[in-house]
Motif scaffolding. Sequence first.
Motif, mmCIF file in Angstrom:
data_model
loop_
_atom_site.group_PDB
_atom_site.id
_atom_site.type_symbol
_atom_site.label_atom_id
_atom_site.label_comp_id
_atom_site.label_asym_id
_atom_site.label_seq_id
_atom_site.Cartn_x
_atom_site.Cartn_y
_atom_site.Cartn_z
ATOM 1 N N VAL A 190 -62.832 81.398 27.820
ATOM 2 C CA VAL A 190 -62.637 82.374 28.891
ATOM 3 C C VAL A 190 -61.286 83.076 28.787
ATOM 4 N N GLY A 191 -60.383 82.543 27.990
ATOM 5 C CA GLY A 191 -59.081 83.172 27.820
ATOM 6 C C GLY A 191 -58.287 82.463 26.735
ATOM 7 N N VAL A 192 -57.238 83.148 26.239
ATOM 8 C CA VAL A 192 -56.405 82.592 25.171
ATOM 9 C C VAL A 192 -54.941 82.761 25.537
ATOM 10 N N VAL A 193 -54.178 81.666 25.460
ATOM 11 C CA VAL A 193 -52.731 81.711 25.647
ATOM 12 C C VAL A 193 -52.087 81.659 24.271
ATOM 13 N N ASN A 194 -51.304 82.674 23.957
ATOM 14 C CA ASN A 194 -50.711 82.787 22.632
ATOM 15 C C ASN A 194 -49.366 82.079 22.561
ATOM 16 N N GLY A 195 -49.339 80.965 21.829
ATOM 17 C CA GLY A 195 -48.092 80.255 21.589
ATOM 18 C C GLY A 195 -47.789 80.161 20.106
ATOM 19 N N LEU A 196 -48.331 81.113 19.342
ATOM 20 C CA LEU A 196 -48.148 81.101 17.889
ATOM 21 C C LEU A 196 -46.870 81.836 17.493
ATOM 22 N N ASN A 197 -46.299 81.428 16.376
ATOM 23 C CA ASN A 197 -45.161 82.140 15.806
ATOM 24 C C ASN A 197 -45.348 82.262 14.306
ATOM 25 N N VAL A 198 -44.523 83.078 13.693
ATOM 26 C CA VAL A 198 -44.603 83.312 12.256
ATOM 27 C C VAL A 198 -43.472 82.578 11.574
ATOM 28 N N ARG A 199 -43.803 81.755 10.583
ATOM 29 C CA ARG A 199 -42.777 81.001 9.875
ATOM 30 C C ARG A 199 -42.330 81.782 8.643
ATOM 31 N N ILE A 200 -41.048 82.125 8.636
ATOM 32 C CA ILE A 200 -40.459 82.806 7.485
ATOM 33 C C ILE A 200 -39.296 81.976 6.960
ATOM 34 N N ASP A 201 -38.636 82.461 5.915
ATOM 35 C CA ASP A 201 -37.583 81.668 5.271
ATOM 36 C C ASP A 201 -36.467 81.299 6.240
ATOM 37 N N ASP B 45 -60.549 74.011 31.035
ATOM 38 C CA ASP B 45 -61.468 74.883 31.775
ATOM 39 C C ASP B 45 -61.777 76.165 31.009
ATOM 40 N N GLY B 46 -61.921 76.020 29.687
ATOM 41 C CA GLY B 46 -62.270 77.172 28.858
ATOM 42 C C GLY B 46 -61.095 78.020 28.423
ATOM 43 N N MET B 47 -59.892 77.756 28.963
ATOM 44 C CA MET B 47 -58.689 78.492 28.565
ATOM 45 C C MET B 47 -58.054 77.803 27.360
ATOM 46 N N VAL B 48 -57.969 78.518 26.244
ATOM 47 C CA VAL B 48 -57.480 77.948 24.988
ATOM 48 C C VAL B 48 -56.017 78.309 24.776
ATOM 49 N N THR B 49 -55.206 77.310 24.439
ATOM 50 C CA THR B 49 -53.809 77.542 24.087
ATOM 51 C C THR B 49 -53.623 77.249 22.609
ATOM 52 N N LEU B 50 -53.134 78.240 21.880
ATOM 53 C CA LEU B 50 -52.825 78.076 20.459
ATOM 54 C C LEU B 50 -51.316 77.970 20.307
ATOM 55 N N ALA B 51 -50.852 76.929 19.635
ATOM 56 C CA ALA B 51 -49.416 76.721 19.455
ATOM 57 C C ALA B 51 -49.147 76.287 18.025
ATOM 58 N N GLY B 52 -48.058 76.801 17.466
ATOM 59 C CA GLY B 52 -47.699 76.421 16.097
ATOM 60 C C GLY B 52 -47.305 77.629 15.279
ATOM 61 N N ALA B 53 -47.292 77.469 13.970
ATOM 62 C CA ALA B 53 -46.815 78.511 13.070
ATOM 63 C C ALA B 53 -47.901 78.951 12.104
ATOM 64 N N VAL B 54 -47.997 80.264 11.910
ATOM 65 C CA VAL B 54 -48.921 80.837 10.927
ATOM 66 C C VAL B 54 -48.110 81.446 9.796
ATOM 67 N N ARG B 55 -48.804 81.835 8.728
ATOM 68 C CA ARG B 55 -48.094 82.303 7.528
ATOM 69 C C ARG B 55 -47.547 83.721 7.677
ATOM 70 N N GLN B 56 -48.308 84.603 8.335
ATOM 71 C CA GLN B 56 -47.870 85.988 8.441
ATOM 72 C C GLN B 56 -48.205 86.538 9.829
ATOM 73 N N ARG B 57 -47.507 87.611 10.178
ATOM 74 C CA ARG B 57 -47.612 88.159 11.532
ATOM 75 C C ARG B 57 -49.033 88.603 11.869
ATOM 76 N N ASP B 58 -49.746 89.161 10.904
ATOM 77 C CA ASP B 58 -51.112 89.637 11.162
ATOM 78 C C ASP B 58 -52.073 88.500 11.502
ATOM 79 N N ASP B 59 -51.694 87.272 11.162
ATOM 80 C CA ASP B 59 -52.565 86.138 11.472
ATOM 81 C C ASP B 59 -52.657 85.869 12.982
#
Length: 239
Positions: A210-221, A181-195
Amino acid sequence: MTRIVGEVMTSDVVEAHRDTSFKDLVRLLDRHRISGLPVVDHDDKVVGVVSETDLIRHQATRSASGRTGRLRIPPLRRSARRAAADTRAGAGTAQELMTTPAVTVHPEQRIADAARVMERHGVERLPVVDEEDRLIGIATRRDLLRVFLRTDDEIGQEVFDDVVTRALDLPADSVTVSVRDGMVTLAGAVRQRDDIPLAIRLTYRVEGVVGVVNGLNVRIDSGPVSPPKGPAGPGDGPR
Protein backbone atom coordinates in the motif's frame (compact mmCIF):
# COMPACT_ATOMS: atom_id res chain seq x y z
CA MET A 1 5.75 -12.45 -8.69
CA THR A 2 2.90 -10.19 -9.85
CA ARG A 3 -0.48 -11.86 -9.61
CA ILE A 4 -2.71 -11.87 -12.68
CA VAL A 5 -6.46 -12.19 -13.20
CA GLY A 6 -6.17 -15.72 -14.57
CA GLU A 7 -4.90 -16.92 -11.19
CA VAL A 8 -7.96 -15.82 -9.21
CA MET A 9 -10.85 -15.90 -11.70
CA THR A 10 -13.65 -18.46 -11.51
CA SER A 11 -13.64 -20.65 -14.60
CA ASP A 12 -17.04 -22.26 -14.00
CA VAL A 13 -19.16 -19.27 -15.04
CA VAL A 14 -22.92 -18.94 -14.68
CA GLU A 15 -24.07 -17.24 -17.88
CA ALA A 16 -27.20 -16.17 -19.69
CA HIS A 17 -28.15 -15.76 -23.34
CA ARG A 18 -29.91 -12.94 -25.12
CA ASP A 19 -33.30 -14.66 -24.91
CA THR A 20 -33.05 -15.73 -21.24
CA SER A 21 -36.25 -14.53 -19.55
CA PHE A 22 -36.54 -12.30 -16.52
CA LYS A 23 -37.75 -15.15 -14.34
CA ASP A 24 -34.92 -17.44 -15.44
CA LEU A 25 -32.40 -14.68 -14.69
CA VAL A 26 -33.82 -14.33 -11.19
CA ARG A 27 -33.64 -18.10 -10.68
CA LEU A 28 -30.00 -18.21 -11.82
CA LEU A 29 -28.95 -15.45 -9.43
CA ASP A 30 -30.83 -17.01 -6.54
CA ARG A 31 -29.72 -20.59 -7.16
CA HIS A 32 -26.04 -19.71 -7.46
CA ARG A 33 -26.09 -16.93 -4.83
CA ILE A 34 -24.55 -14.35 -7.16
CA SER A 35 -25.41 -10.71 -7.86
CA GLY A 36 -24.84 -10.64 -11.60
CA LEU A 37 -23.85 -12.68 -14.63
CA PRO A 38 -22.56 -12.17 -18.18
CA VAL A 39 -24.73 -12.51 -21.25
CA VAL A 40 -23.15 -14.32 -24.22
CA ASP A 41 -24.10 -14.84 -27.85
CA HIS A 42 -24.10 -18.10 -29.80
CA ASP A 43 -20.31 -17.89 -30.16
CA ASP A 44 -19.71 -17.44 -26.38
CA LYS A 45 -18.73 -13.80 -26.89
CA VAL A 46 -19.76 -11.48 -24.09
CA VAL A 47 -22.43 -9.01 -25.21
CA GLY A 48 -23.49 -7.60 -21.84
CA VAL A 49 -23.95 -8.11 -18.11
CA VAL A 50 -27.16 -8.44 -16.09
CA SER A 51 -27.09 -7.47 -12.42
CA GLU A 52 -29.55 -7.51 -9.53
CA THR A 53 -29.95 -3.77 -10.05
CA ASP A 54 -31.18 -4.32 -13.61
CA LEU A 55 -33.75 -6.87 -12.43
CA ILE A 56 -34.98 -4.76 -9.52
CA ARG A 57 -35.37 -1.77 -11.83
CA HIS A 58 -37.40 -3.94 -14.19
CA GLN A 59 -39.75 -5.10 -11.44
CA ALA A 60 -40.12 -1.61 -9.98
CA THR A 61 -41.08 -0.22 -13.37
CA ARG A 62 -43.67 -2.94 -13.91
CA SER A 63 -45.17 -2.28 -10.48
CA ALA A 64 -45.33 1.46 -11.15
CA SER A 65 -47.01 0.85 -14.51
CA GLY A 66 -49.63 -1.37 -12.88
CA ARG A 67 -50.66 1.41 -10.49
CA THR A 68 -51.30 4.03 -13.15
CA GLY A 69 -54.82 5.07 -14.07
CA ARG A 70 -56.44 5.19 -17.46
CA LEU A 71 -55.04 8.63 -18.20
CA ARG A 72 -51.28 8.99 -18.16
CA ILE A 73 -49.61 12.32 -18.84
CA PRO A 74 -45.95 11.99 -19.79
CA PRO A 75 -43.41 14.39 -18.26
CA LEU A 76 -42.70 17.48 -20.28
CA ARG A 77 -38.95 16.99 -20.25
CA ARG A 78 -37.33 13.60 -20.49
CA SER A 79 -33.79 12.96 -21.63
CA ALA A 80 -33.00 10.35 -24.27
CA ARG A 81 -30.79 8.53 -21.76
CA ARG A 82 -33.61 8.33 -19.19
CA ALA A 83 -36.03 7.14 -21.85
CA ALA A 84 -33.62 4.41 -22.94
CA ALA A 85 -33.11 3.33 -19.32
CA ASP A 86 -36.87 3.16 -18.74
CA THR A 87 -37.36 1.12 -21.89
CA ARG A 88 -34.68 -1.33 -20.81
CA ALA A 89 -36.12 -1.58 -17.32
CA GLY A 90 -39.55 -2.49 -18.62
CA ALA A 91 -38.26 -5.28 -20.85
CA GLY A 92 -38.33 -8.98 -20.05
CA THR A 93 -35.27 -10.71 -21.55
CA ALA A 94 -31.52 -10.52 -20.97
CA GLN A 95 -31.13 -8.83 -24.37
CA GLU A 96 -33.22 -5.90 -23.18
CA LEU A 97 -32.23 -5.86 -19.52
CA MET A 98 -28.46 -6.17 -19.79
CA THR A 99 -25.91 -3.40 -19.45
CA THR A 100 -23.90 -3.14 -22.63
CA PRO A 101 -21.17 -3.01 -23.74
CA ALA A 102 -19.73 -5.23 -21.04
CA VAL A 103 -16.52 -4.18 -19.29
CA THR A 104 -14.14 -7.14 -19.65
CA VAL A 105 -10.55 -8.08 -18.83
CA HIS A 106 -8.03 -10.59 -20.12
CA PRO A 107 -6.53 -13.34 -17.92
CA GLU A 108 -2.98 -12.01 -18.23
CA GLN A 109 -3.86 -8.57 -16.85
CA ARG A 110 -2.51 -7.63 -13.42
CA ILE A 111 -4.95 -7.89 -10.54
CA ALA A 112 -4.19 -4.32 -9.48
CA ASP A 113 -5.13 -3.10 -12.97
CA ALA A 114 -8.37 -5.11 -12.92
CA ALA A 115 -9.24 -3.57 -9.55
CA ARG A 116 -8.79 -0.09 -11.04
CA VAL A 117 -11.07 -1.01 -13.95
CA MET A 118 -13.75 -2.14 -11.48
CA GLU A 119 -13.47 1.10 -9.53
CA ARG A 120 -13.47 3.30 -12.64
CA HIS A 121 -16.61 1.71 -14.06
CA GLY A 122 -18.37 1.06 -10.76
CA VAL A 123 -18.91 -2.66 -11.41
CA GLU A 124 -18.85 -5.65 -9.08
CA ARG A 125 -17.62 -8.26 -11.55
CA LEU A 126 -15.54 -8.50 -14.71
CA PRO A 127 -16.07 -11.17 -17.37
CA VAL A 128 -12.69 -12.60 -18.38
CA VAL A 129 -12.29 -13.13 -22.13
CA ASP A 130 -9.69 -14.62 -24.45
CA GLU A 131 -8.08 -13.03 -27.52
CA GLU A 132 -11.32 -13.49 -29.49
CA ASP A 133 -13.49 -12.00 -26.71
CA ARG A 134 -14.95 -15.39 -25.78
CA LEU A 135 -15.92 -15.89 -22.15
CA ILE A 136 -13.46 -18.01 -20.17
CA GLY A 137 -14.09 -16.88 -16.59
CA ILE A 138 -15.39 -14.27 -14.17
CA ALA A 139 -13.51 -12.13 -11.63
CA THR A 140 -15.42 -10.53 -8.76
CA ARG A 141 -14.42 -7.90 -6.24
CA ARG A 142 -14.12 -10.65 -3.65
CA ASP A 143 -11.71 -12.59 -5.90
CA LEU A 144 -9.47 -9.56 -6.29
CA LEU A 145 -9.63 -8.51 -2.64
CA ARG A 146 -8.35 -11.91 -1.51
CA VAL A 147 -4.99 -10.99 -3.01
CA PHE A 148 -4.72 -7.96 -0.74
CA LEU A 149 -5.25 -10.08 2.38
CA ARG A 150 -1.64 -11.26 2.22
CA THR A 151 0.36 -11.12 5.43
CA ASP A 152 3.19 -8.64 5.93
CA ASP A 153 5.64 -11.55 6.05
CA GLU A 154 4.51 -12.78 2.62
CA ILE A 155 4.79 -9.30 1.14
CA GLY A 156 8.21 -8.72 2.66
CA GLN A 157 9.57 -12.04 1.42
CA GLU A 158 8.40 -11.32 -2.13
CA VAL A 159 9.91 -7.83 -2.12
CA PHE A 160 13.22 -9.22 -0.88
CA ASP A 161 13.29 -12.12 -3.36
CA ASP A 162 12.01 -10.34 -6.48
CA VAL A 163 13.24 -6.80 -5.99
CA VAL A 164 16.38 -6.90 -3.85
CA THR A 165 17.82 -10.25 -4.93
CA ARG A 166 16.63 -10.75 -8.53
CA ALA A 167 16.00 -7.30 -10.01
CA LEU A 168 18.78 -5.36 -8.24
CA ASP A 169 21.09 -8.37 -7.84
CA LEU A 170 22.26 -7.17 -4.41
CA PRO A 171 23.90 -9.18 -1.63
CA ALA A 172 21.49 -10.37 1.04
CA ASP A 173 22.90 -7.97 3.66
CA SER A 174 22.74 -4.83 1.47
CA VAL A 175 19.08 -3.94 1.89
CA THR A 176 16.58 -4.76 4.62
CA VAL A 177 12.86 -5.00 3.96
CA SER A 178 10.31 -4.44 6.72
CA VAL A 179 6.53 -4.40 6.30
CA ARG A 180 3.76 -3.20 8.57
CA ASP A 181 0.11 -3.22 7.44
CA GLY A 182 1.23 -3.32 3.82
CA MET A 183 3.61 -0.34 4.20
CA VAL A 184 7.09 -1.40 3.04
CA THR A 185 10.27 0.22 4.33
CA LEU A 186 13.44 -0.27 2.29
CA ALA A 187 16.70 0.50 4.08
CA GLY A 188 20.32 0.01 3.09
CA ALA A 189 22.69 0.76 0.24
CA VAL A 190 22.38 0.19 -3.50
CA ARG A 191 25.10 0.33 -6.14
CA GLN A 192 23.91 3.34 -8.14
CA ARG A 193 21.47 6.21 -7.81
CA ASP A 194 19.11 4.92 -10.51
CA ASP A 195 18.56 1.77 -8.46
CA ILE A 196 16.56 3.73 -5.87
CA PRO A 197 13.56 4.76 -8.05
CA LEU A 198 13.70 1.33 -9.70
CA ALA A 199 13.46 -0.40 -6.32
CA ILE A 200 10.50 1.80 -5.34
CA ARG A 201 8.62 1.16 -8.59
CA LEU A 202 9.15 -2.60 -8.41
CA THR A 203 8.12 -2.72 -4.76
CA TYR A 204 4.87 -0.91 -5.54
CA ARG A 205 4.08 -3.59 -8.11
CA VAL A 206 4.08 -6.35 -5.50
CA GLU A 207 0.51 -7.29 -4.67
CA GLY A 208 -0.58 -6.15 -1.22
CA VAL A 209 1.82 -3.19 -1.00
CA VAL A 210 0.00 0.00 0.00
CA GLY A 211 3.01 2.30 0.29
CA VAL A 212 6.82 2.49 0.30
CA VAL A 213 9.11 4.34 2.71
CA ASN A 214 12.43 5.10 1.06
CA GLY A 215 15.40 4.57 3.34
CA LEU A 216 17.86 3.63 0.61
CA ASN A 217 21.17 5.34 -0.09
CA VAL A 218 23.87 5.06 -2.71
CA ARG A 219 27.23 3.65 -1.68
CA ILE A 220 30.17 5.35 -3.37
CA ASP A 221 33.90 5.46 -2.63
CA SER A 222 33.52 8.32 -0.19
CA GLY A 223 30.72 6.55 1.67
CA PRO A 224 26.94 6.40 1.46
CA VAL A 225 24.96 9.38 0.24
CA SER A 226 21.50 9.39 1.78
CA PRO A 227 18.39 10.75 0.06
CA PRO A 228 15.61 12.38 2.10
CA LYS A 229 13.60 9.80 4.00
CA GLY A 230 9.84 9.48 4.16
CA PRO A 231 6.94 7.97 2.22
CA ALA A 232 7.78 7.71 -1.47
CA GLY A 233 5.59 7.61 -4.54
CA PRO A 234 5.84 4.91 -7.25
CA GLY A 235 8.11 7.09 -9.40
CA ASP A 236 9.97 8.94 -6.67
CA GLY A 237 13.69 8.81 -6.30
CA PRO A 238 16.35 10.85 -4.54
CA ARG A 239 15.97 14.59 -4.81
